[in-house]
Design a protein around this motif. Structure first.
Motif, PDB file in Angstrom:
ATOM      1  N   ASN A  89     108.303   8.263 -39.524  1.00  0.00           N
ATOM      2  CA  ASN A  89     107.795   7.518 -38.372  1.00  0.00           C
ATOM      3  C   ASN A  89     108.875   7.323 -37.312  1.00  0.00           C
ATOM      4  O   ASN A  89     108.600   7.425 -36.117  1.00  0.00           O
ATOM      5  N   ASN A  90     110.093   7.047 -37.728  1.00  0.00           N
ATOM      6  CA  ASN A  90     111.166   6.860 -36.745  1.00  0.00           C
ATOM      7  C   ASN A  90     111.514   8.161 -36.027  1.00  0.00           C
ATOM      8  O   ASN A  90     111.855   8.153 -34.850  1.00  0.00           O
ATOM      9  N   ARG A  93     108.768   8.658 -33.549  1.00  0.00           N
ATOM     10  CA  ARG A  93     108.978   7.694 -32.461  1.00  0.00           C
ATOM     11  C   ARG A  93     110.095   8.166 -31.520  1.00  0.00           C
ATOM     12  O   ARG A  93     109.979   8.052 -30.296  1.00  0.00           O
ATOM     13  N   ILE A 154     101.625   7.675 -33.585  1.00  0.00           N
ATOM     14  CA  ILE A 154     102.649   6.810 -34.181  1.00  0.00           C
ATOM     15  C   ILE A 154     102.155   5.373 -34.253  1.00  0.00           C
ATOM     16  O   ILE A 154     102.469   4.640 -35.204  1.00  0.00           O
ATOM     17  N   ASP A 158     101.897   3.326 -37.736  1.00  0.00           N
ATOM     18  CA  ASP A 158     102.516   2.014 -37.925  1.00  0.00           C
ATOM     19  C   ASP A 158     101.507   0.986 -38.427  1.00  0.00           C
ATOM     20  O   ASP A 158     101.816   0.170 -39.301  1.00  0.00           O
TER      21      ASP A 158
END
Length: 175
Positions: A89-90, A93, A154, A158
């Motif tokens: 996810n990071n 992002r 994203i 989240d």
């Protein structure tokens, strides 16, 4: 439109040529971002259930659910499940944040080309300036489109991570 359907590779090469070298970088960045998004979609469509069940089995296999050590094991299981759910996810992002900046870089390089044409030929040659303006606007559009497409996913990922973390936390009961 028929040319695009007849030979899509030539159409892609024309598009990349009109956008300049920065557009090629945006394309590869977008492909990498979408590969990670597809991996996450596959995880949420099937693998998350297995990760959650593994945590449930590990907790159910314990006879002790009250001690300090049992609480630490429970927190570890919740953390491992959350960490697996939020993998990449990071990175996604970061790619969402980088693609508009790459588009801005394309804008700057395209405008430099326009100013170079203006300096060498004078400001009256609109045909020569059009290629630079194209190299300025196409990467900007591509960077924004790539960023928006990644932003939608994203945010959904989240929300899924938060929901899954709360769910596993509620399901691993302390007796």
């Amino acid at each position: 439109m028929l040319e695009l359907l007849a030979n899509p590779l030539d159409a892609l090469m024309d598009f990349l040529g009109a956008g300049g070298n920065v557009l090629v970088v945006i394309m590869f960045t977008t492909f990498f971002m979408w590969a990670l998004i597809i991996e996450r979609l596959m995880y949420w469509s099937g693998a998350h259930g297995g990760v959650s069940k593994r945590a449930h089995r590990a907790w159910a296999a314990r006879s002790d659910h009250k001690s300090w050590y049992a609480h630490a094991v429970r927190e570890r299981l919740i953390s491992e499940t959350t960490q697996e759910a939020s993998r990449f996810n990071n990175v996604i992002r970061a790619l969402v944040a980088v693609t508009p900046l790459l588009g801005l870089l394309g804008t700057v390089t395209g405008m430099v080309e326009v100013f170079d044409v203006m300096a060498t030929t004078g400001s009256s040659n609109a045909r020569l300036m059009a290629a630079g303006i194209s190299k300025a606007t196409i990467p900007t559009m591509a960077g924004l489109v790539a960023s928006l497409s990644g932003l939608i996913f994203i945010n959904a990922f989240d929300r899924n991570v938060q929901k899954a973390s709360h769910q596993i936390s509620d399901e691993l009961l302390i007796e």
